[in-house]
Design a protein around this motif. Structure first.
Motif, short mmCIF file in Angstrom:
data_model
loop_
_atom_site.label_atom_id
_atom_site.label_comp_id
_atom_site.label_asym_id
_atom_site.label_seq_id
_atom_site.Cartn_x
_atom_site.Cartn_y
_atom_site.Cartn_z
N TYR A 1 146.25 -9.19 -34.35
CA TYR A 1 146.14 -9.83 -35.67
C TYR A 1 144.78 -9.54 -36.29
O TYR A 1 144.69 -9.19 -37.47
N ASP A 2 143.72 -9.67 -35.52
CA ASP A 2 142.38 -9.46 -36.05
C ASP A 2 142.17 -8.01 -36.48
O ASP A 2 141.47 -7.73 -37.46
N PHE B 1 148.68 -22.89 -36.53
CA PHE B 1 147.47 -22.09 -36.41
C PHE B 1 146.26 -22.96 -36.07
O PHE B 1 145.12 -22.59 -36.36
N LEU C 1 139.00 -21.14 -38.49
CA LEU C 1 139.85 -21.07 -39.68
C LEU C 1 139.64 -22.32 -40.53
O LEU C 1 139.79 -23.45 -40.04
N LYS D 1 148.22 -12.72 -32.53
CA LYS D 1 146.86 -13.24 -32.34
C LYS D 1 146.46 -13.26 -30.87
O LYS D 1 145.28 -13.09 -30.53
N HIS E 1 142.18 -13.22 -42.85
CA HIS E 1 142.00 -13.94 -41.59
C HIS E 1 142.86 -15.20 -41.54
O HIS E 1 143.11 -15.73 -40.46
N ASP E 2 143.29 -15.69 -42.70
CA ASP E 2 144.17 -16.86 -42.77
C ASP E 2 145.59 -16.37 -42.96
O ASP E 2 145.88 -15.62 -43.90
N TRP F 1 142.42 -21.99 -34.53
CA TRP F 1 142.21 -20.55 -34.60
C TRP F 1 140.73 -20.22 -34.78
O TRP F 1 140.03 -20.85 -35.59
N THR F 2 140.27 -19.23 -34.05
CA THR F 2 138.94 -18.65 -34.26
C THR F 2 139.13 -17.26 -34.83
O THR F 2 139.72 -16.39 -34.18
N THR F 3 138.67 -17.06 -36.03
CA THR F 3 138.83 -15.78 -36.70
C THR F 3 137.56 -14.94 -36.55
O THR F 3 136.56 -15.41 -35.98
N GLN G 1 151.54 -15.89 -33.81
CA GLN G 1 150.75 -16.34 -32.67
C GLN G 1 150.69 -15.28 -31.57
O GLN G 1 149.66 -15.09 -30.92
#
Length: 881
Positions: free
Chosen positions: A136-137, A218, A228, A126, A290-291, A221-223, A123
């Motif tokens: 993270y991205d 999670f 997600l 992220k 992404h997951d 979450w917006t990936t 987290q």
């Protein structure tokens, strides 16, 4: 007369419209052909081959076609590279093991505190925007074909992901220094009757598994590819313990990696099935990272890889040098740059990683003597008289807090017992040890006698069942019921749950387990290394792990929806999509032949179900038995699903929908509306594939220009924005376009002319996509079906000699179709970066990597660039956009 002619012309135009059939890309057909030589749809699930090949094709094609990817800045890329060790000098000698290694554990073996720290570290990555868009991205963006073309499709798959995991783990440790990447051993979930109910998909672990992830660590979450999303259990399969044992027992890297490994031993092929099982972002290689579950899954792949390497050493093979000589892509060669921190592919097999950085704690195991799996979230159960650790399912998740407290209480009891044992052992240690040893031996002997007796009873039951299988008489049925009652009482006295033997081979009665809140399990205190194991167990008395009942239907309900990401080329927006109607003609599976609906003749009930296929039906609708996913089970209602997926050829994007069919009927018909990229964004080239919930592939049929009715086709076609449109800009438009609603009280009429493609699910034992040789005189052409027309000659192709052969995908060679010599390469006329490779009598069109051209004298791609000539044929005949 003129009106009739105009009407016929209009009808023909509407049938074909601006959707036109195209051949499959050469690289995709190449993969299909290779797997048709390695296996068949009777031994391997058809959908697993289709999804694997298309994923591999798009992984490479995204770079070759210049498709937009997920943006990553140079600063973010440099930061990610700085997380890796410095370039490694490849040594052939084994390095000494560091005493301060990180220990990676199975996810459920983490303590609650360790698991919370792992979630917190993810987290924090992220949330950290100091590296754009977030840390993270930035890390997840590296896992895409635009950047790392050699991460999949060859032996570097294992080395690349080993290095990639260290990069991620080092990033986590900048947030929480004690964190390591746990691994998800999905063989612990696979035995469950319904693996989607694994405790992994609860708030305390990975969050929900269906639809948008809105619970768990999670949640929300917006990936980079949108919210997600997961759709667990609707395709693919989890790792199987037998398959993992087969891989670990191999001794050569080529035996477990692409392109040489058999299908059932290819670690990359099998790992892809777990991606499909989770689905959502995990279902596509470009978005899988992404997951967060991606890292846990690949950590287990790396764990299996390490066990394999240890086995190699037992046979005197050095795993640091055992890199295959033959690879199907030059980017997978040993000395090719990996693309990470200046490493080469061979560097991913260096001993430094597991001798200086990390090691793995063994996957949880248990036995009759030691039935503790070391976690309150795992249970030791008996499956076929073989104890094994299996995940708790979420139907027992409400008991987690109670279990945790009980685990703590047992730990306190264990500490008290430890103190008492230490005092007693000062004077009587040897005597106690001898007594406990004798007691354990007596218990083991008693358990062995019990198991042997139960095995004999099951053998007797099988004999009775097989003898009376075809005997519907009342005495035979009464005899079998009597045996079942005796077996049930016998098992109950010994603490086991009786699993009745099914002589027809029911897949879940004998092999699948259901662990739920109705099962009362005895908890043992955690093993204390300071107390002899036999003394700890001796105080607990005899323990018999329970077998699990099989009264739960494992099938996912047909009402369970499917959530798409609506992502095209890195952007998630439903307005980028249009909907095409698809018809499904579903033939009853061969295994469904009894629904307790019996005819009555002269007042007497007949023994054969009215739905049972008679001889005439079998003659006109022959079926085979293609392979199916292990979790494939029937709905009690008789309803089933057929999934239809659209996968972009000239864009990155996947959409999936399903139609509900009736297993009872000999033939049932259903419709679905499948989305593809809107042609307003440019002509869309797409591949449609259909399969049932068991993974059995359906045959595509299309309306081809100039041919009446539906004809066999490849499932690939082009959609343009010209008139007439055969799609709806949204789901509602697609429905009203297919159905005519003339009056309020009238019955809607289907407009068959507006259906361009349909699928026939007939359970044939043949691969449905066109890989057959062309007609006589045309030679072996694996790139196109007989019905597919090649583009007209232009440019350099116009001067092709009379003996020229069309080998597909716009490539024409001058050597003739009948002169295909295995292992020989042929240049494509008028092209500089395309050639045909002959494999087993078939031509396979290949495209050279970036910044290389095909050298006819050398027969391979060498450094160079194609002339920038917009009039050249390769800019005209292949509409990549």
């Amino acid at each position: 007369m003129k009106l009739i002619i105009l009407a016929l012309f209009a009808s023909f135009w509407i049938c074909n419209g601006m959707i036109e059939h195209i051949p499959l890309p050469g690289g995709l057909v190449d993969c299909f052909s290779r797997y048709s030589e390695k296996t068949n749809v009777v031994d391997t699930v058809g959908e697993s081959i289709a999804s694997f090949c298309f994923g591999q094709y798009m992984w490479q094609a995204s770079r070759e076609l210049g498709l937009p990817g997920f943006n990553i800045t140079r600063e973010a890329y440099n930061w990610a590279q700085s997380l890796l060790p410095k370039p490694i000098s490849h040594r052939h000698t084994r390095q000494a093991i560091s005493p301060n290694l990180r220990i990676r554990k199975e996810y459920r073996r983490l303590t609650d505190f360790e698991r919370a720290n792992f979630h917190r570290a993810v987290q924090l990555l992220k949330a950290d925007t100091s590296v754009a868009p977030t840390m993270y991205d930035a890390l997840s963006s590296i896992h895409q074909g635009m950047i790392t073309t050699s991460a999949h499709g060859g032996p570097n798959f294992l080395g690349f992901h080993r290095v990639y995991l260290i990069m991620f783990e080092n990033a986590l440790r900048t947030k929480v220094p004690s964190v390591t990447v746990p691994y998800w051993d999905s063989t612990l979930d696979e035995p469950l009757i319904n693996p989607t109910q694994s405790i992994l998909f609860t708030d305390s672990f990975l969050g929900n598994g269906f639809g948008m992830v809105n619970r768990g660590p999670f949640a929300g979450w917006t990936t980079l590819s949108g919210p997600l999303i997961r759709n667990i259990g609707q395709a693919g399969s989890l790792f199987n313990a037998d398959a993992m044992a087969r891989i670990v027992s191999s001794i050569r890297l080529a035996q477990i990696t692409e392109p040489n490994a058999p299908v059932n031993s290819s670690l990359e092929f099998l790992h892809n099935q777990v991606h499909l099982w989770v689905d959502g972002q995990m279902g596509s290689l470009d978005t899988a990272a992404h997951d967060p579950i991606f890292w846990l899954h690949h950590s287990y792949v790396d764990y299996i890889f390490e066990l394999f390497r240890q086995n190699q050493r037992r046979f005197g093979i050095d795993p640091t040098t055992d890199y295959p000589v033959f690879v199907n892509n030059s980017m997978h060669m040993a000395m090719y740059p990996m693309g990470l921190a200046g490493l080469r592919n061979i560097d991913g097999f260096n001993d430094r990683f597991t001798s200086m950085i990390y090691q793995y704690e063994p996957s949880p195991r248990c036995s009759l003597r030691f039935p503790d799996c070391g976690s309150p979230y795992l249970r030791c159960v008996v499956n076929g008289f073989q104890p094994r650790c299996v995940s708790v399912d979420w139907s027992g998740a409400s008991r987690v807090s109670v279990i945790r407290q009980q685990f703590v209480n047992n730990a306190v009891q264990g500490q008290r017992m430890q103190a008492a044992v230490r005092l007693n052992m000062l004077n009587t240690a040897r005597r106690q040890q001898a007594q406990v040893t004798i007691q354990n031996q007596m218990r083991m002997s008693q358990q062995q006698r019990i198991l042997a007796n139960m095995q004999r009873q099951q053998i007797q039951l099988k004999e009775v069942e097989n003898a009376g299988l075809d005997d519907p008489s009342e005495p035979s049925q009464m005899q079998r019921r009597s045996v079942h009652r005796r077996m049930k009482r016998s098992f109950k006295r010994r603490g086991f749950t009786y699993l009745p033997y099914d002589p027809r081979g029911s897949s879940f009665v004998n092999s699948k387990l259901n662990i739920n809140s109705n099962i009362q399990l005895k908890m043992l205190p955690p093993m204390n290394p300071n107390v002899p194991r036999n003394i700890q167990n001796a105080s607990e008395g005899t323990f018999m792990p329970p077998s699990m009942p099989s009264d739960m239907c494992p099938a996912i309900p047909v009402t369970q929806g499917y959530q798409n990401t609506f992502n095209i080329n890195g952007r998630s927006d439903i307005n980028q999509w249009v909907y095409i109607p698809v018809k499904v003609i579903y033939q009853r599976p061969p295994t469904y032949n009894n629904y307790a609906s019996y005819p009555i003749v002269n007042g007497e009930m007949e023994a054969e179900d009215i739905y049972f296929p008679n001889t005439a039906m079998k003659n006109v609708m022959p079926t085979g038995k293609p392979a199916s996913y292990p979790h494939c089970q029937a709905q009690e209602s008789g309803a089933g699903k057929v999934f239809i997926s659209s996968q972009g050829i000239n864009y990155m994007g996947t959409y999936k929908e399903y139609a509900v069919v009736d297993h009872r009927l000999a033939i049932s018909i259903a419709t679905a509306y499948v989305a593809v990229k809107s042609p307003k964004l440019g002509a869309s080239q797409v591949f449609l594939n259909a399969y049932d919930s068991c993974g059995r592939i359906c045959q595509p049929f299309c309306k081809l220009a100039g041919v009446a009715g539906f004809q066999r086709c490849s499932g690939a076609f082009r959609v343009t924005s010209g008139f007439p449109k055969h799609y709806g800009t949204n789901y509602g438009d697609a429905v009203t376009h297919l159905w005519q609603f003339s009056k309020v009280d009238s019955c809607p009429i289907m407009q068959d002319n507006n259906i361009y493609i349909q699928f026939h699910c007939n359970f044939k034992e043949s691969w449905p996509f066109g890989m057959r040789p062309a007609a006589s005189g045309q030679g072996g052409n694996a790139a196109a079906l007989d019905e597919i027309e090649e583009p007209e000659l232009s440019g350099g192709q116009a001067n092709a000699p009379p003996t020229a052969c069309r080998v597909g995908n716009g490539c024409i060679i001058s050597n003739g179709c009948n002169n295909c010599v295995h292992g020989t390469t042929y240049p494509c006329i008028g092209a500089c970066d395309m050639y045909s490779s002959c494999q087993n009598g078939f031509h396979h069109v290949q495209r050279c990597p970036d910044n290389t051209i095909f050298n006819q004298d050398e027969g391979q791609c060498l450094a160079g660039a194609c002339p920038n000539n917009s009039n050249a044929w390769w800019h005209k005949t292949i509409d990549w956009k």
